[in-house]
Design an enzyme around this catalytic site. Structure first.
Site, PDB file in Angstrom:
ATOM      1  N   GLU A 129     -16.709 -10.923   3.308  1.00  0.00           N
ATOM      2  CA  GLU A 129     -15.360 -11.120   2.187  1.00  0.00           C
ATOM      3  C   GLU A 129     -15.207 -12.117   2.129  1.00  0.00           C
ATOM      4  O   GLU A 129     -14.309 -12.340   0.706  1.00  0.00           O
ATOM      5  CB  GLU A 129     -14.674 -10.560   3.470  1.00  0.00           C
ATOM      6  CG  GLU A 129     -13.030 -10.278   2.258  1.00  0.00           C
ATOM      7  CD  GLU A 129     -11.941  -9.327   2.950  1.00  0.00           C
ATOM      8  OE1 GLU A 129     -11.577  -9.542   4.446  1.00  0.00           O
ATOM      9  OE2 GLU A 129     -10.902  -7.953   2.676  1.00  0.00           O
ATOM     10  N   GLU A 158       0.625  -0.943   0.445  1.00  0.00           N
ATOM     11  CA  GLU A 158      -0.020   0.066  -0.229  1.00  0.00           C
ATOM     12  C   GLU A 158       0.692   1.140  -0.205  1.00  0.00           C
ATOM     13  O   GLU A 158       0.477   2.079  -0.479  1.00  0.00           O
ATOM     14  CB  GLU A 158      -1.108  -0.224   1.325  1.00  0.00           C
ATOM     15  CG  GLU A 158      -2.361   0.706   1.135  1.00  0.00           C
ATOM     16  CD  GLU A 158      -3.407   0.412   2.277  1.00  0.00           C
ATOM     17  OE1 GLU A 158      -4.128  -0.406   1.704  1.00  0.00           O
ATOM     18  OE2 GLU A 158      -3.101   0.671   3.117  1.00  0.00           O
ATOM     19  N   GLU A 171       2.095   1.616  -3.338  1.00  0.00           N
ATOM     20  CA  GLU A 171       0.701   2.177  -3.752  1.00  0.00           C
ATOM     21  C   GLU A 171       0.413   3.874  -3.984  1.00  0.00           C
ATOM     22  O   GLU A 171       0.734   4.779  -5.087  1.00  0.00           O
ATOM     23  CB  GLU A 171      -0.647   1.717  -3.628  1.00  0.00           C
ATOM     24  CG  GLU A 171      -1.476   1.688  -5.003  1.00  0.00           C
ATOM     25  CD  GLU A 171      -2.283   0.808  -4.242  1.00  0.00           C
ATOM     26  OE1 GLU A 171      -2.888   0.202  -3.515  1.00  0.00           O
ATOM     27  OE2 GLU A 171      -4.420   1.006  -4.971  1.00  0.00           O
ATOM     28  N   GLU A 206     -14.644 -12.241  -5.611  1.00  0.00           N
ATOM     29  CA  GLU A 206     -13.154 -11.774  -6.281  1.00  0.00           C
ATOM     30  C   GLU A 206     -12.027 -12.409  -5.360  1.00  0.00           C
ATOM     31  O   GLU A 206     -10.513 -12.349  -6.556  1.00  0.00           O
ATOM     32  CB  GLU A 206     -12.810 -10.124  -6.135  1.00  0.00           C
ATOM     33  CG  GLU A 206     -13.579  -9.410  -6.213  1.00  0.00           C
ATOM     34  CD  GLU A 206     -15.209  -9.101  -5.733  1.00  0.00           C
ATOM     35  OE1 GLU A 206     -15.324  -9.889  -4.585  1.00  0.00           O
ATOM     36  OE2 GLU A 206     -15.281  -7.702  -5.749  1.00  0.00           O
ATOM     37  N   SER A 257      -7.417   1.564  -2.202  1.00  0.00           N
ATOM     38  CA  SER A 257      -6.335   0.521  -2.947  1.00  0.00           C
ATOM     39  C   SER A 257      -6.757  -0.427  -3.021  1.00  0.00           C
ATOM     40  O   SER A 257      -7.969  -1.022  -2.817  1.00  0.00           O
ATOM     41  CB  SER A 257      -5.586   0.661  -1.440  1.00  0.00           C
ATOM     42  OG  SER A 257      -4.532  -0.113  -1.568  1.00  0.00           O
ATOM     43  N   LYS A 314     -15.551  -9.687   8.233  1.00  0.00           N
ATOM     44  CA  LYS A 314     -15.174 -10.663   6.925  1.00  0.00           C
ATOM     45  C   LYS A 314     -15.219 -12.475   6.394  1.00  0.00           C
ATOM     46  O   LYS A 314     -14.625 -12.574   5.979  1.00  0.00           O
ATOM     47  CB  LYS A 314     -13.667 -10.721   8.564  1.00  0.00           C
ATOM     48  CG  LYS A 314     -12.887 -10.603   8.387  1.00  0.00           C
ATOM     49  CD  LYS A 314     -11.717  -9.569   7.626  1.00  0.00           C
ATOM     50  CE  LYS A 314     -10.964  -7.996   7.461  1.00  0.00           C
ATOM     51  NZ  LYS A 314     -10.054  -7.946   6.977  1.00  0.00           N
ATOM     52  N   CYS A 331      -8.627  -2.288   3.785  1.00  0.00           N
ATOM     53  CA  CYS A 331      -8.565  -3.783   4.355  1.00  0.00           C
ATOM     54  C   CYS A 331     -10.116  -4.085   5.382  1.00  0.00           C
ATOM     55  O   CYS A 331      -9.784  -5.098   6.019  1.00  0.00           O
ATOM     56  CB  CYS A 331      -7.683  -4.024   5.873  1.00  0.00           C
ATOM     57  SG  CYS A 331      -6.879  -2.295   6.722  1.00  0.00           S
ATOM     58  N   CYS A 333     -11.303  -2.549  14.869  1.00  0.00           N
ATOM     59  CA  CYS A 333     -11.179  -3.884  14.755  1.00  0.00           C
ATOM     60  C   CYS A 333     -11.489  -4.243  16.330  1.00  0.00           C
ATOM     61  O   CYS A 333     -11.607  -5.458  16.519  1.00  0.00           O
ATOM     62  CB  CYS A 333      -9.919  -4.842  14.031  1.00  0.00           C
ATOM     63  SG  CYS A 333     -10.109  -4.658  12.599  1.00  0.00           S
TER      64      CYS A 333
HETATM   65 FE1  HC1 Z   1      -8.691  -6.022  11.699  1.00  0.00          FE
HETATM   66 FE2  HC1 Z   1      -7.259  -6.452   9.246  1.00  0.00          FE
HETATM   67  S1  HC1 Z   1      -6.977  -5.060  11.039  1.00  0.00           S
HETATM   68  S2  HC1 Z   1      -9.203  -5.549   8.816  1.00  0.00           S
HETATM   69  O1  HC1 Z   1      -9.528  -4.504  12.148  1.00  0.00           O
HETATM   70  O2  HC1 Z   1      -6.812  -5.023   8.080  1.00  0.00           O
HETATM   71  O3  HC1 Z   1     -10.653  -7.968  10.955  1.00  0.00           O
HETATM   72  O4  HC1 Z   1      -7.281  -7.440  13.796  1.00  0.00           O
HETATM   73  O5  HC1 Z   1      -7.693  -8.627  10.434  1.00  0.00           O
HETATM   74  O6  HC1 Z   1      -8.106  -8.511   7.051  1.00  0.00           O
HETATM   75  O7  HC1 Z   1      -4.723  -7.618   9.554  1.00  0.00           O
HETATM   76  C1  HC1 Z   1      -9.961  -7.325  11.914  1.00  0.00           C
HETATM   77  C2  HC1 Z   1      -7.987  -6.720  13.243  1.00  0.00           C
HETATM   78  C3  HC1 Z   1      -7.576  -7.493  10.598  1.00  0.00           C
HETATM   79  C4  HC1 Z   1      -7.244  -7.403   7.561  1.00  0.00           C
HETATM   80  C5  HC1 Z   1      -5.206  -7.138   9.512  1.00  0.00           C
END
Ligand code: HC1
Length: 568
Positions: free
Chosen positions: A360, A278, A281, A365, A318, A357, A298, A502
């Site tokens: 996700e 990132e 980028e 994708e 990103s 998550k 993220c 998170c």
């Molecule tokens: Fe997260 Fe991440 S920080 S998004 O908050 O970018 O869930 O803990 O795992 O993928 O590393 C969540 C936390 C996590 C991702 C990372």
């Protein structure tokens, strides 16, 4: 200041305080079910009723303003009877499936029945019957268990700025639903799970995927590999009675090994990798031109929110996948090849503080390894339930280390779990990439803490990088509106869907509130401070991964495995 008397105790409170605030100040407990300090009080459950001298009826303490000279009683036989009747009426329309409910032992309704000495369900008769909503991979809604407290309505509308669930119908038929009682999957729901965190009962829960993990673990043909997110380690201990913010990294790894996971890797490793990609980028967009500001990608709740409400800003995101997804893709390619394991035999299980998550991982994708990169996602709460079910006494386990090489991480990877952490980690690395020198003061305090929108300017070679951080989707909305109106011009923006980042994710241990968030946040910065290496670009395992497999940052292979486009 106002002076009032509660249960014969004199209390002084600021103008605007409620009776409940005053009672707290005097150390007097008043039961509440709909009230939470972090939400607007609504006075709907009525359990906090008190007697106010001169008032005709009982008053709800959470919404009645304190006034000068007020005389309040909180604990008379009449009040106790009224509270008990209110709770008995709520229970009369509750399914009473407590022993088989996810919230058994952690349910505010159950706890209240205990506190108020309910020994009998006095009122029986018709119960309202609703359909369960199991349409999303992340959240299950069971309106039969709903006590109409409206906390979810409040958090979704007021904190997350979405407002998908609302009260519908009247009286006995009242329900809290999306419009036209459609499934959540048809709604612009970010699946952040903040509604789950505030629900006092089992009406809103994460989808339970623990059986899928148990099945995989007992399949001798499978290599079941775990990854654990940055924020899980500072909350998991709370499920076993530890103080909020206790760091249980080593015990958690030991517990996962005892459960039978083949390898245990750290999402913090791919957080470091995300930063290298990132920051590269960012440098590329700064030097060669590209959509500005660059916005972090993220947090899957944020991505979904952006897709629904700000599709015009999708090009600003990103292209980096989240660390969870990078890890899945690497395990099924790099790690599988290196260790001669057929990727189809690998089951990647993510342990995340986040319900989104789950959504996700099953996005179309996320298959760049040629397989679904992450197979199963469980939350911190689900992991706690599994540990309990397996009769593992986590508090007695000797701490163990993550496996190599995808278990090595820096302090920068650790701070991803707190709002502002991705920005801070990225600036530590971007500074180095732009100057060839290390940032001297690597702790970037303006992006830390619970303020909704934070800004920082960092001087890099006579050039000022202007960055902003938002957490909680209502704050994200405000920041996006400012950006769209070009009121402010940033180079780099971090957004996390959940308040606090998170560490306050919708899959975290319940209760989660602001004071608990702050303790988990401190623990996350303590982890960073305790690391010898605190910059992602110095992670030796990340450097080795580039040498051995990925080539250089933003290489073709990196784009193939670690990046994506979100196109709605
Ligand atoms: Fe997260 Fe991440 S920080 S998004 O908050 O970018 O869930 O803990 O795992 O993928 O590393 C969540 C936390 C996590 C991702 C990372």
């Amino acid at each position: 200041m106002l002076n009032l008397t509660i249960d014969n105790i004199n209390v002084h409170v600021e103008e605007g305080a409620t009776i409940l605030d005053a009672a707290k100040k005097a150390g007097i407990y008043i039961p509440t079910l709909c009230y939470r300090e972090d939400l607007k009080p609504m006075g709907v459950c009525r359990l906090c009723v008190v007697e106010v001298k001169g008032a005709k009826n009982l008053q709800a303490a959470c919404v009645t303003p304190a006034s000068e000279g007020m005389i309040v009683k909180t604990n008379s036989p009449f009040i106790r009877k009224a509270r008990k009747t209110i709770l008995e009426l709520i229970l009369s329309n509750h399914p009473m499936e407590c022993p088989a409910c996810i919230r058994n032992g952690n349910c505010e309704l159950q706890e209240m029945a205990y506190r108020l000495n309910i020994t009998d369900i006095k009122y029986s008769g018709e119960k309202s019957i609703f359909n369960k909503d199991e349409t999303t991979p992340a959240i299950v809604r069971d309106p039969n268990k709903c006590i109409l407290c409206r906390r979810c309505v409040n958090v979704c509308g007021e904190i997350q700025g979405i407002g998908i669930i609302e009260p519908h119908h009247r009286g006995f038929n009242t329900s809290i639903d999306p419009p036209f009682n459609q499934g959540l999957s048809k709604m612009p729901c970010a699946q952040c799970g903040q509604c789950v965190l505030v629900c006092p009962t089992g009406a809103l829960t994460e989808r339970d995927d623990t059986d899928k993990v148990f099945d995989a673990l007992s399949d001798p043909q499978k290599f079941v590999i775990a990854q654990t997110a940055p924020a899980v380690r500072v909350a998991l201990g709370e499920a076993f009675g530890m103080e909020p913010g206790s760091i249980v990294t080593g015990q958690m790894v030991a517990a996962l090994r005892k459960m039978g996971f083949y390898k245990i890797f750290d999402t913090n490793f791919t957080a470091d990798l995300t930063i290298v990609e990132e920051a590269s980028e960012l440098v590329e967009r700064l030097e060669q031109g590209g959509k500005m500001p660059l916005i972090t990608s993220c947090s899957p709740g944020w991505i979904k929110f952006c897709e629904h409400f700000y599709p015009e800003l999708l090009d600003n995101l990103s292209t980096c996948k989240s660390p969870q997804q990078m890890m899945g893709a690497l395990i099924k390619t790099y790690y599988a090849a290196k260790n001669r394991i057929p990727p189809q035999k690998i089951v990647v299980v993510s342990i995340m503080p986040c319900t989104a998550k789950k959504f996700e991982a099953q996005r179309g994708e996320m298959v760049s390894s040629g397989y679904q990169d992450v197979d199963i996602v469980i939350t911190t709460r689900e992991l706690a339930r599994m540990i309990r079910e397996m009769n593992i006494d986590i508090l007695k386990l000797k701490p163990e280390d993550y496996d190599f090489p995808l278990g090595i991480s820096t302090g920068a990877g650790a701070i991803f779990g707190a709002t502002g952490g991705v920005m801070e980690a990225a600036l530590r690395t971007a500074y180095y990439f732009l100057t060839g020198e290390e940032l001297k003061h690597i702790e970037i305090h303006p992006v830390r803490g619970m303020e909704g929108i934070k800004e920082v300017e960092l001087e890099i070679k006579n050039f000022k990088i202007k960055a902003a951080v938002a957490h909680g989707l209502k704050n994200a909305k405000e920041l996006m509106e400012r950006i769209k109106k070009t009121e402010v011009q940033y180079h780099f923006v971090e957004v996390m869907a959940c308040p606090g980042g998170c560490l306050g994710g919708g899959g975290q241990v319940i209760p989660t509130n602001d004071s608990i968030r702050l303790k988990r946040m401190k623990a996350i910065y303590d982890i960073d401070e305790g690391k010898n290496i605190r910059r992602s670009h110095e992670n030796p395992a990340v450097l080795e991964l580039y040498r051995e497999y990925l080539g250089r940052p933003l290489s073709e292979r990196c784009y193939q495995l670690l990046h994506t486009d979100y196109m709605q």
